[in-house]
Scaffold this motif. Structure first.
Motif: not given
Ligand code: GTP
Ligand code: MG
Length: 171
Positions: A108-118, A159-171
């Protein structure tokens, strides 16, 4: 040049796994043993510096894990760019619930969603019921990020939030 990006992030998972505690550790760097169960959802923001010229702002929806709120979750994950699906390493049932949410996000979510199991509550290592290998293997199979954290001690939370940020599309 300076880069600034902002992302919507949602937390999902069974009640009492520590979603709100993780968010409070990340946003306020604090923890309480007597946190009250979330009603509906809570909204918080936090901005972090990824490197010398990159800043990321997270708009965080901390959802309520109690069953009676389950049908509300889609309102919060629908336009999220990232999701933390949280379980408690000392509660077997919480990994099943995490698997349910991951399936739901993948449908159901957007196709590009970055998912982390924590896996949370790493400070309770001696009460662990879910092995790191089992959870990591499951995450790998589905191509998800995997992290183990403790909201109580703060270990790995940032670290967990930072790792997610690094997987997101930063222009
Ligand atoms: P809902 O809002 O009902 O969905 O729960 P939640 O997932 O937000 O859990 P919450 O953050 O309210 O935490 C539940 C309980 O677990 C509280 O008593 C917390 O103090 C405790 N807790 C959360 N994180 C940790 C942790 O890392 N270690 C330990 N030992 N306890 C934790
Ligand atoms: Mg909560």
């Amino acid at each position: 040049a300076m880069r600034f990006a902002q992302f919507k992030l949602v937390l999902l998972g069974e009640s009492a796994v520590g979603k709100s505690s993780i968010v409070h550790r990340f946003v306020k760097d604090s923890f309480t043993d007597s946190r009250e169960s979330t009603i509906g959802a809570a909204f918080l923001t936090q901005t972090i510096q990824i490197d010398a010229n990159t800043t990321v702002k997270f708009e965080i929806w901390d959802t309520a894990g109690q069953e009676r709120y389950r049908s509300l979750a889609s309102m919060y994950y629908r336009n999220a760019q990232a999701a933390l699906v949280v379980f408690d390493i000392t509660q077997e049932s919480s990994l099943d619930k995490a698997k349910y949410w991951i399936k739901e996000l993948q449908k159901q979510a957007s196709s590009g969603i970055v998912i982390a199991l924590v896996g949370n509550k790493l400070d309770l290592e001696e009460e662990r019921k879910i092995s790191k290998d089992e959870a990591q293997a499951f995450a790998n199979e589905l191509g998800l990020m995997y992290a183990e954290v403790s909201a109580k001690t703060g270990e790995k939370v940032k670290d967990c939030f930072k790792d997610i940020a690094l997987k997101l599309p930063l222009e």
